[in-house]
Design a protein around this motif. Structure first.
Motif, mmCIF file in Angstrom:
data_model
loop_
_atom_site.group_PDB
_atom_site.id
_atom_site.type_symbol
_atom_site.label_atom_id
_atom_site.label_comp_id
_atom_site.label_asym_id
_atom_site.label_seq_id
_atom_site.Cartn_x
_atom_site.Cartn_y
_atom_site.Cartn_z
ATOM 1 N N ALA A 121 0.835 -1.206 0.000
ATOM 2 C CA ALA A 121 0.000 0.000 0.000
ATOM 3 C C ALA A 121 0.873 1.260 0.000
ATOM 4 C CB ALA A 121 -0.937 -0.011 1.199
ATOM 5 N N ARG A 122 1.941 1.247 0.795
ATOM 6 C CA ARG A 122 2.857 2.401 0.787
ATOM 7 C C ARG A 122 3.492 2.578 -0.590
ATOM 8 N NH1 ARG A 122 3.894 0.659 6.122
ATOM 9 N NH2 ARG A 122 5.544 -0.730 5.430
ATOM 10 N N ASP A 123 3.910 1.471 -1.198
ATOM 11 C CA ASP A 123 4.528 1.537 -2.528
ATOM 12 C C ASP A 123 3.536 2.013 -3.592
ATOM 13 O OD1 ASP A 123 6.861 0.601 -1.388
ATOM 14 O OD2 ASP A 123 6.611 -1.459 -2.131
ATOM 15 N N ALA A 124 2.266 1.686 -3.421
ATOM 16 C CA ALA A 124 1.247 2.044 -4.406
ATOM 17 C C ALA A 124 0.887 3.522 -4.365
ATOM 18 C CB ALA A 124 -0.014 1.209 -4.177
ATOM 19 N N MET A 125 1.145 4.188 -3.268
ATOM 20 C CA MET A 125 0.728 5.584 -3.127
ATOM 21 C C MET A 125 1.351 6.492 -4.189
ATOM 22 S SD MET A 125 -1.600 5.699 -0.997
ATOM 23 C CE MET A 125 -1.762 7.465 -1.038
ATOM 24 N N GLY A 126 2.612 6.285 -4.536
ATOM 25 C CA GLY A 126 3.262 7.135 -5.543
ATOM 26 C C GLY A 126 2.563 7.075 -6.887
ATOM 27 N N PRO A 127 2.423 5.888 -7.475
ATOM 28 C CA PRO A 127 1.735 5.807 -8.766
ATOM 29 C C PRO A 127 0.282 6.292 -8.718
ATOM 30 C CG PRO A 127 2.949 3.790 -8.348
ATOM 31 C CD PRO A 127 3.029 4.619 -7.097
ATOM 32 N N LEU A 128 -0.415 6.038 -7.610
ATOM 33 C CA LEU A 128 -1.805 6.496 -7.508
ATOM 34 C C LEU A 128 -1.882 8.018 -7.437
ATOM 35 C CD1 LEU A 128 -3.251 3.834 -5.037
ATOM 36 C CD2 LEU A 128 -3.596 3.990 -7.512
ATOM 37 N N ARG A 129 -0.984 8.634 -6.696
ATOM 38 C CA ARG A 129 -0.947 10.104 -6.636
ATOM 39 C C ARG A 129 -0.603 10.705 -7.991
ATOM 40 N NH1 ARG A 129 1.974 10.131 -1.122
ATOM 41 N NH2 ARG A 129 0.230 10.424 0.290
#
Length: 101
Positions: A56-64
């Motif tokens: 989830a932490r890793d996914a935050m960059g691409p989602l933002r």
């Protein structure tokens, strides 16, 4: 539009192809971490380092990044250009934003 997949039953390329949208991030199936997030209560030891929380932490960059591109695209569509030349440039930039994410 983009997809956040959960679990590893299908490859992200299969999901993306079937749904005709990019998979922005994928989260692993992690029942203990999901149970805590669903019900709350006392946080289990090591939960912050669980597979789900790390992903989830890793996914935050691409989602933002996707949200920022989408927001910019919507803003550019709303712009009323002062001249036809400017309108063409804004339209081309908007088309590129959609193609890239």
């Amino acid at each position: 539009m983009g997809i956040l997949s959960l679990g590893g039953e299908y490859r992200t390329s299969e999901v993306s192809h079937a749904l005709k949208a990019p998979v922005l991030a994928s989260l692993p199936w992690d029942e203990p971490a999901a149970a805590y997030l669903r019900t709350g209560g006392r946080m289990a030891r090591g939960l912050a380092r669980s597979r789900l929380m790390r992903a989830a932490r890793d996914a935050m960059g691409p989602l933002r990044e996707h949200a920022d591109r989408r927001r910019l695209h919507l803003q550019m569509r709303a712009v009323q250009a002062a001249s036809p030349g400017v309108a063409r440039v804004v339209q081309q930039l908007g088309a590129r934003a959609v193609q890239h994410g």
